[in-house]
Scaffold this active site. Sequence first.
Site, PDB file in Angstrom:
ATOM      1  N   GLU A  25       0.944  -1.412  -0.105  1.00  0.00           N
ATOM      2  CA  GLU A  25      -0.026   0.177  -0.058  1.00  0.00           C
ATOM      3  C   GLU A  25       0.467   0.995   0.261  1.00  0.00           C
ATOM      4  OE1 GLU A  25      -3.506  -0.977   2.611  1.00  0.00           O
ATOM      5  OE2 GLU A  25      -2.873  -1.502   3.671  1.00  0.00           O
ATOM      6  N   CYS A  38       3.414   9.102   0.929  1.00  0.00           N
ATOM      7  CA  CYS A  38       3.898   7.568   1.795  1.00  0.00           C
ATOM      8  C   CYS A  38       3.790   6.623   1.422  1.00  0.00           C
ATOM      9  CB  CYS A  38       2.884   7.440   3.230  1.00  0.00           C
ATOM     10  SG  CYS A  38       3.687   5.873   4.182  1.00  0.00           S
ATOM     11  N   CYS A  56       6.667  -6.890   6.734  1.00  0.00           N
ATOM     12  CA  CYS A  56       8.396  -6.560   7.196  1.00  0.00           C
ATOM     13  C   CYS A  56       8.122  -7.454   8.443  1.00  0.00           C
ATOM     14  CB  CYS A  56       7.548  -5.171   8.735  1.00  0.00           C
ATOM     15  SG  CYS A  56       8.746  -4.798   9.145  1.00  0.00           S
ATOM     16  N   CYS A  70       7.316  -5.284  15.340  1.00  0.00           N
ATOM     17  CA  CYS A  70       6.979  -3.711  16.833  1.00  0.00           C
ATOM     18  C   CYS A  70       5.573  -4.632  16.998  1.00  0.00           C
ATOM     19  CB  CYS A  70       6.498  -2.656  15.928  1.00  0.00           C
ATOM     20  SG  CYS A  70       8.678  -2.317  14.809  1.00  0.00           S
ATOM     21  N   CYS A  88       2.287  -2.531  15.594  1.00  0.00           N
ATOM     22  CA  CYS A  88       1.995  -1.515  13.654  1.00  0.00           C
ATOM     23  C   CYS A  88       1.325  -3.721  13.352  1.00  0.00           C
ATOM     24  CB  CYS A  88       3.646  -2.102  13.248  1.00  0.00           C
ATOM     25  SG  CYS A  88       3.436  -1.234  11.968  1.00  0.00           S
ATOM     26  N   CYS A 145      -0.742   5.699  10.206  1.00  0.00           N
ATOM     27  CA  CYS A 145       0.708   4.639  10.429  1.00  0.00           C
ATOM     28  C   CYS A 145       0.503   3.785  11.159  1.00  0.00           C
ATOM     29  CB  CYS A 145       1.810   5.774  11.755  1.00  0.00           C
ATOM     30  SG  CYS A 145       1.644   7.272  10.764  1.00  0.00           S
TER      31      CYS A 145
END
Length: 354
Positions: free
Chosen positions: A91, A104, A111, A115, A118, A334
């Site tokens: 995205e 962004c 990933c 974290c 997230c 975010c």
Amino acid sequence: MIDLVEQIVQHQLEASVQELGQPKFRAKQLRDWIVQQRVDSFEEMTNLPKALREKLAESARIWTTTIAKHTTADDGTEKLLVQLQDGGRIECVLLRDGERRTICISSQVGCAMGCVFCASGLDGVDRNLTSGEIAEQMLRLQMLLPAGERLSHIVVMGMGEPLANVDRLLPALNFASAEDGLGISARRITISTVGLPPAIDKLSKLDTRFHLAVSLHAPNDELRTQIVPVNKNIGIQKILDAADHYFDVSGRRLTFEYVLLSELNDRPEHALQLARLLKGRPALLNVIPYNPVPGLPYATPTVQAQQRFREILESHGITVKFRHRKGDKINAACGQLRRLSKENLVPLDGAISP
Ligand code: SAH
């Protein structure tokens, strides 16, 4: 098949054009159509001979990606779900704020950093994006703007850890900042990283001038390792050393990011420790109140807790900015970009072009 965006980013377009038996200046024309004129097909490239356009249609392509979904929010934020040629999906987002047109972009499919708050890491990492795939996001998002408008800022804060893919990222960012690329000044291009010291050192050595944002999220190693598991083998001090050195050589003021999680890292003692940690650095602290991710047990701090956190830091001379939420209605804020989210598993026949 010649992938034109990859060739542009790698400075190989002239060579490819010559291999097709064409003079060099055709490379400049092609580049201009794709990057400046923002066209979507060879037919629109009206200063190329028809025979060449036909040849290109057979042997080259502008896009390796397709748009699987395009969502627009009331606040002007637009999100593209981009389908890669191997079926992977990423995205990227366009944010409008006054005169600013910020994009962004993602650097990896998923990933690996893990974290805990997230969405992007929930399904792990699949692979690194190529330089061309990173640049295609920029060009696709640029096409959402009216002809007179230009992209003004880039943040590499989408899916993935950019410094885990730094060798492919840098050619794409150099294209973004080049005069004959997107012409966006390096200081308006931000690499946001969990903090990987060897890769930060590489940026220092290569003398890049991009803006660096370090995702800190905790003022001590014990808490940080709990929230940002890769911290276990790194530690805050090594990250700060590498970041300080980057500041010394680049002259770019550092940004530290801190996702504020209710009861976890938002207490007065955390603010105090953080103030001590950052004291003396000409840095900006960017606080991001947690954006909820479905299925995760975290909460956004109350307005009072946010205010208390801010006051303690400011009273110790730290420059603090709270990042206001944009795009959360379309899960584009975010930490809300997710590789395998249900809403992203739309069938491809629903695809629309920008
Ligand atoms: N891997 C990079 C870039 C991607 S995340 C990094 O760690 O910096 C971009 C920013 O969004 C980071 O500061 C990240 O911590 C933050 N973020 C992630 N999930 C979030 C959430 N749920 N709410 C608010 N911010 C979040």
